[in-house]
Design an enzyme around this catalytic site. Structure first.
Site, PDB file in Angstrom:
ATOM      1  N   TYR A 160       0.842  -1.206   0.000  1.00  0.00           N
ATOM      2  CA  TYR A 160       0.000   0.000   0.000  1.00  0.00           C
ATOM      3  C   TYR A 160       0.881   1.263   0.000  1.00  0.00           C
ATOM      4  O   TYR A 160       0.677   2.189  -0.791  1.00  0.00           O
ATOM      5  CB  TYR A 160      -0.900  -0.037   1.236  1.00  0.00           C
ATOM      6  CG  TYR A 160      -1.899   1.095   1.343  1.00  0.00           C
ATOM      7  CD1 TYR A 160      -3.045   1.124   0.549  1.00  0.00           C
ATOM      8  CD2 TYR A 160      -1.703   2.124   2.256  1.00  0.00           C
ATOM      9  CE1 TYR A 160      -3.970   2.160   0.667  1.00  0.00           C
ATOM     10  CE2 TYR A 160      -2.617   3.162   2.381  1.00  0.00           C
ATOM     11  CZ  TYR A 160      -3.753   3.173   1.585  1.00  0.00           C
ATOM     12  OH  TYR A 160      -4.658   4.198   1.701  1.00  0.00           O
ATOM     13  N   LYS A 164       1.102   4.127  -2.864  1.00  0.00           N
ATOM     14  CA  LYS A 164       0.716   5.511  -2.567  1.00  0.00           C
ATOM     15  C   LYS A 164       1.896   6.472  -2.739  1.00  0.00           C
ATOM     16  O   LYS A 164       1.719   7.613  -3.158  1.00  0.00           O
ATOM     17  CB  LYS A 164       0.112   5.612  -1.165  1.00  0.00           C
ATOM     18  CG  LYS A 164      -1.220   4.861  -1.016  1.00  0.00           C
ATOM     19  CD  LYS A 164      -2.301   5.427  -1.921  1.00  0.00           C
ATOM     20  CE  LYS A 164      -3.672   4.838  -1.653  1.00  0.00           C
ATOM     21  NZ  LYS A 164      -4.713   5.429  -2.526  1.00  0.00           N
TER      22      LYS A 164
HETATM   23  N1  LIG Z   1      -9.950   5.940   4.920  1.00  0.00           N
HETATM   24  C1  LIG Z   1      -8.763   6.412   5.200  1.00  0.00           C
HETATM   25  O1  LIG Z   1      -8.423   6.644   6.366  1.00  0.00           O
HETATM   26  C2  LIG Z   1      -7.802   6.720   4.096  1.00  0.00           C
HETATM   27  C3  LIG Z   1      -6.578   7.302   4.428  1.00  0.00           C
HETATM   28  C4  LIG Z   1      -5.683   7.608   3.435  1.00  0.00           C
HETATM   29  C5  LIG Z   1      -6.000   7.350   2.121  1.00  0.00           C
HETATM   30  N2  LIG Z   1      -7.182   6.783   1.802  1.00  0.00           N
HETATM   31  C6  LIG Z   1      -7.441   6.527   0.388  1.00  0.00           C
HETATM   32  O2  LIG Z   1      -8.660   7.158   0.022  1.00  0.00           O
HETATM   33  C7  LIG Z   1      -9.277   6.414  -1.023  1.00  0.00           C
HETATM   34  C8  LIG Z   1     -10.705   6.062  -0.624  1.00  0.00           C
HETATM   35  O3  LIG Z   1     -10.647   5.287   0.555  1.00  0.00           O
HETATM   36  P1  LIG Z   1     -11.924   4.900   1.448  1.00  0.00           P
HETATM   37  O4  LIG Z   1     -11.486   4.889   2.821  1.00  0.00           O
HETATM   38  O5  LIG Z   1     -13.083   5.712   1.054  1.00  0.00           O
HETATM   39  O6  LIG Z   1     -12.094   3.364   0.998  1.00  0.00           O
HETATM   40  P2  LIG Z   1     -13.352   2.507   0.610  1.00  0.00           P
HETATM   41  O7  LIG Z   1     -12.902   1.098   0.667  1.00  0.00           O
HETATM   42  O8  LIG Z   1     -14.562   2.910   1.378  1.00  0.00           O
HETATM   43  O9  LIG Z   1     -13.593   2.931  -0.899  1.00  0.00           O
HETATM   44  C9  LIG Z   1     -12.746   2.509  -1.931  1.00  0.00           C
HETATM   45  C10 LIG Z   1     -13.523   2.586  -3.222  1.00  0.00           C
HETATM   46  O10 LIG Z   1     -12.686   2.079  -4.269  1.00  0.00           O
HETATM   47  C11 LIG Z   1     -13.439   1.180  -5.064  1.00  0.00           C
HETATM   48  N3  LIG Z   1     -12.553   0.185  -5.678  1.00  0.00           N
HETATM   49  C12 LIG Z   1     -11.727  -0.682  -5.055  1.00  0.00           C
HETATM   50  N4  LIG Z   1     -11.101  -1.447  -5.954  1.00  0.00           N
HETATM   51  C13 LIG Z   1     -11.533  -1.040  -7.179  1.00  0.00           C
HETATM   52  C14 LIG Z   1     -11.246  -1.455  -8.502  1.00  0.00           C
HETATM   53  N5  LIG Z   1     -10.382  -2.440  -8.769  1.00  0.00           N
HETATM   54  N6  LIG Z   1     -11.860  -0.814  -9.522  1.00  0.00           N
HETATM   55  C15 LIG Z   1     -12.737   0.187  -9.283  1.00  0.00           C
HETATM   56  N7  LIG Z   1     -13.051   0.616  -8.048  1.00  0.00           N
HETATM   57  C16 LIG Z   1     -12.457   0.000  -7.011  1.00  0.00           C
HETATM   58  C17 LIG Z   1     -14.408   0.517  -4.075  1.00  0.00           C
HETATM   59  O11 LIG Z   1     -15.502  -0.053  -4.762  1.00  0.00           O
HETATM   60  C18 LIG Z   1     -14.787   1.716  -3.206  1.00  0.00           C
HETATM   61  O12 LIG Z   1     -15.846   2.420  -3.804  1.00  0.00           O
HETATM   62  C19 LIG Z   1      -8.403   5.181  -1.256  1.00  0.00           C
HETATM   63  O13 LIG Z   1      -7.530   5.415  -2.343  1.00  0.00           O
HETATM   64  C20 LIG Z   1      -7.628   5.067   0.035  1.00  0.00           C
HETATM   65  O14 LIG Z   1      -6.400   4.411  -0.146  1.00  0.00           O
HETATM   66  C21 LIG Z   1      -8.097   6.455   2.758  1.00  0.00           C
END
Ligand SMILES: NC(=O)c1ccc[n+]([C@@H]2O[C@H](COP(=O)([O-])OP(=O)(O)OC[C@H]3O[C@@H](n4cnc5c(N)ncnc54)[C@H](O)[C@@H]3O)[C@@H](O)[C@H]2O)c1
Length: 252
Positions: A160, A164
């Site tokens: 990851y 990133k």
């Molecule tokens: N939640 C956190 O604390 C956090 C922190 C830092 C970064 N992020 C990043 O923010 C972004 C959103 O995270 P989140 O927490 O909302 O996660 P989440 O799991 O709720 O949402 C992820 C989304 O990506 C979609 N997805 C996953 N694999 C896919 C694929 N192969 N093709 C198309 N769509 C796909 C899923 O269907 C979902 O809608 C991500 O990139 C995550 O790495 C999240």
């Protein structure tokens, strides 16, 4: 696919993984600002459609588009679908992401590849698919959702973190390539945000995380959406190749 009728002056934003978590907050903020939001989803049409309908009930424009961003052909198809229906993509938010957490000693080649394929290669394929029309029109905003973990590393998160961090290099390189074309490319790096990702973490670990955050609170999807809206604005035309960290001061 479900598309509302918008006129050719309506700006269009495509948000991968735009139906839930952080992506849903970004989609809602874009819809409330007058964008037609093309919501990318991977596998569950009903909740994606219900979310799009909720945006329409608020007066917004939205459509849903199925595709696995780990597959270059799916990325091209989704972009083609949005272009055919709406004629333009002004903003691409590469938000979709996954985790498969394991220490390197336990991580299989497939665990590594699966995360890099979606988080890093997915952003590459989606950006490549939207770029020609952005360059031709002389306008575009590409916003990549990275992570604090890409800046600090994370225990059990080598795949990851690498994906990133990779987004930072990708963002800066693409920003250089299109700097003269009216297209900006930036990253937002969220810290710990209240989503399903956090719900999976045990309470004690959450408490330890909070101690490290100077603002002593987790971020919200709106916190991330606000940074995305700032970068998406046509007025943000002199900002490119940058990383905006939205993390309550966790990493300065
Ligand atoms: N939640 C956190 O604390 C956090 C922190 C830092 C970064 N992020 C990043 O923010 C972004 C959103 O995270 P989140 O927490 O909302 O996660 P989440 O799991 O709720 O949402 C992820 C989304 O990506 C979609 N997805 C996953 N694999 C896919 C694929 N192969 N093709 C198309 N769509 C796909 C899923 O269907 C979902 O809608 C991500 O990139 C995550 O790495 C999240």
């Amino acid at each position: 696919m479900n598309a509302d009728k918008t006129d050719s002056a309506t700006p269009v934003a495509l948000v991968t993984g735009g139906a839930r978590g952080i992506g849903a907050h970004i989609s809602r903020a874009l819809a409330r600002s007058g964008y037609h939001v093309a919501i990318g989803y991977s596998s569950r049409p009903q909740p994606a459609q219900a979310f799009a309908d909720s945006l329409k009930e608020e007066g917004g424009f939205a459509s849903i588009h199925q595709g696995n961003i780990g597959e270059p052909g799916d990325c091209e198809r989704v972009v083609h679908e949005v272009m055919s229906s709406h004629g333009r993509i002004d903003v691409l938010v590469n938000n979709a992401g996954i985790t498969v957490d394991k220490t390197v000693r336990r991580m299989s080649t497939e665990d590594w590849r699966a995360v890099v394929r979606v988080n890093l290669s997915g952003a590459f394929h989606m950006s490549k698919a939207v770029l020609d029309q952005m360059v031709e029109r002389g306008f575009g905003r590409i916003i990549n959702i990275s992570s604090l973990i890409g800046q600090t590393g994370g225990f059990g998160q080598a795949n990851y973190a690498a994906s990133k961090s990779g987004l930072f290099g990708f963002t800066k390189s693409l920003a250089l390539e299109v700097a003269l074309k009216g297209v900006t490319v930036n990253c937002v790096a969220p810290g710990a945000i209240e989503t399903e990702m956090l719900e999976a973490i045990p309470g004690e670990a959450l408490d330890r995380m909070l101690e490290k955050i100077p603002m002593r609170r987790f971020g919200t999807g709106q916190d991330i959406a606000r940074a995305v809206m700032f970068l998406a604005d046509p007025e943000a035309s002199y900002i490119t190749g940058q990383v905006i960290s939205v993390n309550g001061g966790w990493e300065m």
